[in-house]
Design a protein around this motif. Structure first.
Motif, short mmCIF file in Angstrom:
data_model
loop_
_atom_site.label_atom_id
_atom_site.label_comp_id
_atom_site.label_asym_id
_atom_site.label_seq_id
_atom_site.Cartn_x
_atom_site.Cartn_y
_atom_site.Cartn_z
N ASN A 231 0.86 -1.00 0.39
CA ASN A 231 -0.23 -0.23 0.39
C ASN A 231 1.20 1.27 0.36
N SER A 232 1.74 1.40 -0.92
CA SER A 232 2.57 2.82 -1.33
C SER A 232 2.48 3.47 -1.75
N TYR A 518 -6.82 7.19 -6.93
CA TYR A 518 -5.23 6.72 -6.13
C TYR A 518 -5.15 8.10 -6.22
N LEU A 519 -4.02 7.77 -4.83
CA LEU A 519 -2.70 8.68 -5.00
C LEU A 519 -1.50 8.17 -5.04
N ALA A 520 -0.39 8.70 -5.87
CA ALA A 520 1.15 8.67 -5.71
C ALA A 520 1.69 10.41 -5.52
N SER A 521 2.81 9.95 -5.25
CA SER A 521 3.40 10.48 -4.50
C SER A 521 3.77 12.03 -5.61
N ASN A 539 1.61 0.15 -13.62
CA ASN A 539 0.36 0.15 -12.59
C ASN A 539 1.11 1.10 -11.37
N THR A 540 0.60 2.13 -10.73
CA THR A 540 0.98 3.08 -9.93
C THR A 540 -0.04 3.65 -9.06
N GLY A 541 0.37 4.37 -7.48
CA GLY A 541 -0.68 4.75 -6.95
C GLY A 541 -1.35 3.84 -6.34
N VAL A 542 -1.47 3.85 -4.66
CA VAL A 542 -2.77 3.27 -3.93
C VAL A 542 -3.84 3.69 -3.98
N GLU A 565 -3.26 5.25 4.88
CA GLU A 565 -2.02 5.25 6.01
C GLU A 565 -1.35 6.45 5.49
N SER A 566 -1.81 7.15 4.27
CA SER A 566 -1.12 8.05 3.71
C SER A 566 -1.97 9.04 3.34
#
Length: 704
Positions: A231-232, A518-521, A539-542, A565-566
């Motif tokens: 979940n990162s 979804y969330l990515a940094s 794929n990317t993002g949680v 968590e993010s």
């Protein structure tokens, strides 16, 4: 699939034309399968025994022990993952409950099982179990441990990974701000370990990231499943040939761009895999010295490309699960020769206290497929000079101190009852070429780029650059703009802080109704935006928010557990509910929507907190001090405040995990042959009106 599968699959690809050329000579056989069950394989290969005795893989007095070990089954190993608090609590459960039961539930005449933490893995978070399938079947305590590992692996707090496979990420010395590349990442156990190290300080969104690449499109989806467990928001999975991996472009503060140079690179290359004979005994049937000769070239090209992508001062780890020096020290020696002092081997033995290993080999002969051994290339028979190359030989005796190949690490199976593995750690001390001194891209002329594309389109089909990658067509990654209608609604309902960058939210559809957000940094967002046209992102993002249209909601999206968590540090206090242990256990054991406990059945404290909370998604917060005195167990759960009830969103594995942490009763879930299993909750069942839809957990949907 282990590392050996990676090497063999690609080796088969290289020989594809040879296999097809023999099809006319083969008699058609319907449903032919020549594979043997592992138990029926005779673990013998005279060439293997003679080859490794001749090259001196270990001391002569140890050789029989080495061969004997290679013929035995591999013990099981696992790692404990998660935040510091969760890992500390899980270690307490493993040590004081599960393993204690295994070591005490013995007959007087039986030897206790050998279960121990790996001495070189930090904080006792990795364990080795020398248990057989027969042991697991005959003892309830062993069976409980077995079920624990399966359940917690699904949840993501346990990673079942071979002992020696844990070494490369450890010696990379990963820090939370590092840009990390995993060049040959599938099936993903090392990628997951790199992500754990990136989040080691419990920062929900560290500034660093992991780019996980694999050449095999289908195996990339194995990576998606592995990464999803962590979940990162700081990981992206790409699909490319690592030996010709393009430069990634990143933005600079002034608006210009530069080529990315990575701080840490893991180069766990495809190999012949003879170090995995203990878990892949079918290799005994087809092992030949030619396997290593065929792979040396691609291994060298992948490592060389990795070094080109590495920042000066950065560290790259080269590893294989092969015993053969042609795939190991020869590749390192070749690289050091070709880079003219730009790299140096690093001695990392001090960072692995308690690991028993052999130093890298500094001399070895090279053999033909017929076991004709040569000490120098000048001796090689003319008929072998196309397969045996000069770069496969060791340095001359007078040059050995220059290359220091003895700083490499060789783990042999008889040393600590493991698989075999090779690890070399390299530091880049200067640029490879003068062009590396600046990576800032020159500004491109839009008219010239358009003309270039137009000219390319005029070429015959077979001369055009292949723009489309093989494999499944991926949906686009569409990031939020400055103004998103759905975001205004979400931000207002959850009182999201202005510090949260909504432009890091994305969907997988360019138009239509948004279902999952979804969330990515920040850094991952920039990489995708800058490179999506040049590299295939899988794929990317949680998952951060999920649409759940419900007439009792003021917001059409609920918070997903995956990205909680993010997200939760930015959520306003009004949607956060501090919950006590007994109340949380009550919610967890009532896992069906129609059985969700009414608010009036919970403690007066939580009733008071929920009194003025409007229906919809919320965050349940639980905190507990731990025995070690240094860590705190923090549990954050996506909850649902109905009109008259409260519940939490949990898969069965996550429910069992949290009940374990809280000391709740898991007997209804703890399935084994001694106690009949209770039917799991139906996660697809239609919920009552006051609840939101349940999420199903499918790898296919995770990937998309």
């Amino acid at each position: 699939m282990g590392k050996r599968g990676k090497g063999f699959r690609r080796n088969h690809h290289f020989n594809h034309s040879n296999r097809n050329s023999n099809k006319q000579d083969q008699k058609p056989q319907e449903n032919a399968d020549t594979r043997k069950p592992y138990m029926d394989i005779v673990r013998e290969n005279e060439k293997f025994v003679e080859y490794y005795r001749t090259i001196g893989i270990c001391k002569e007095e140890e050789y029989d022990q080495f061969i004997t070990s290679m013929k035995t089954d591999l013990p099981a190993t696992f790692r404990i993952t998660g935040s510091k608090g969760v890992a500390s609590k899980m270690l307490e459960i493993v040590e004081e409950q599960l393993i204690k039961e295994c070591t005490t539930q013995q007959n007087e005449n039986e030897k206790p099982p050998n279960i121990f933490p790996l001495p070189w893995y930090p904080n006792k978070l990795a364990w080795q179990l020398e248990l057989t399938r027969k042991d697991i079947r005959r003892c309830e305590a062993y069976y409980k441990l077995h079920n624990f590992l399966i359940s917690e692996t699904e949840h993501g707090t346990i990673s079942r990974q071979e002992t020696v496979s844990m070494i490369p990420p450890l010696v990379l010395d990963v820090q939370p701000h590092h840009k990390i590349l995993d060049m040959c990442a599938a099936p993903g156990s090392k990628t997951a370990q790199l992500l754990e190290l990136l989040h080691a300080n419990d920062d929900p969104i560290p500034s660093g990231y992991v780019i996980a690449n694999d050449v095999d499109n289908k195996r990339c989806y194995m990576l998606v499943h592995q990464a999803k467990r962590l979940n990162s928001p700081c990981v992206a999975i790409i699909n490319n040939d690592s030996s010709i991996l393009p430069n990634l472009t990143a933005s600079l503060p002034d608006g210009s761009t530069e080529h990315v140079q990575f701080d840490r690179i893991l180069c766990d290359v495809p190999c012949s895999g003879d170090g995995t004979l203990r878990k892949n005994p079918d290799i005994w049937l087809k092992w030949t010295p030619a396997n290593a000769l065929n792979l040396h070239g691609i291994q060298s090209r992948i490592l060389r490309r990795g070094v080109e992508l590495l920042a000066v001062g950065g560290r790259i780890v080269y590893s294989t699960c092969s015993l053969n020096p042609v795939e190991n020290e020869a590749v390192i020696h070749r690289l050091l020769c070709e880079t003219d002092g730009a790299l140096e081997l690093v001695d990392v033995s001090a960072s692995l206290p308690g690991l028993v290993y052999s130093k890298g080999m500094e001399e070895w002969p090279v053999s033909s497929r017929n076991l004709e051994f040569y000490k120098t290339f000048d001796e090689v028979d003319e008929k072998w000079r196309t397969t045996i190359r000069p770069q496969m030989f060791p340095p001359k005796a007078e040059d050995r101190s220059k290359y220091n190949l003895n700083k490499c690490i060789r783990v042999l199976p008889h040393q600590q009852n493991t698989g075999a593995f090779f690890v070399a750690v390299l530091k880049k001390v200067k640029p490879l070429t003068a062009k590396e001194k600046t990576f800032k891209e020159e500004e491109k002329n839009p008219e010239e780029e358009a003309k270039k594309r137009e000219n390319e389109d005029r070429l015959p089909q077979n001369q055009r650059k292949r723009r489309r990658k093989e494999g499944y067509k991926e949906d686009p990654f569409v990031f939020f703009g400055e103004k998103e209608e759905v975001w205004d609604e979400i931000k207002k309902f959850y009182q999201v802080s202005d510090e949260f960058n909504s432009r890091c939210l994305l969907t997988r559809c360019a138009s239509g109704k948004k279902k999952n957000i979804y969330l990515a940094s920040d850094a991952i967002r920039d990489l995708v935006v800058q490179n999506q046209g040049a590299i295939k992102f899988i794929n990317t993002g949680v998952k951060a928010f999920v649409r759940c249209d419900n007439k009792n909601m003021k917001c059409a999206f609920r918070i997903a557990n995956d990205g909680l968590e993010s997200i939760y540090p930015y959520v306003g206090s009004d949607r956060k509910i501090k919950i006590q242990r007994d109340d949380l256990i009550s919610l967890l054991v009532n896992d069906k929507p129609e059985k969700s406990p009414p608010i009036t059945s919970l403690s007066p404290e939580i009733q008071e907190l929920l009194k003025d909370l409007s229906p919809g998604s919320c965050v349940l917060l639980y905190k507990e001090g731990l025995k070690d005195g240094t860590n705190t167990l923090n549990i954050n759960i996506s909850g649902w405040r109905g009109t008259t009830s409260l519940r939490c969103y949990m898969s069965q594995h996550s429910t069992v995990h949290l009940l374990r942490l809280l000391g709740g009763d898991i007997s209804k879930y703890d399935t084994n042959k001694y106690k009949k299993a209770v039917e799991p909750a139906d996660e697809t069942e239609e919920p009552k009106e006051e609840t939101a839809p349940m999420e199903t957990e499918q790898v296919k949907n995770d990937a998309q």
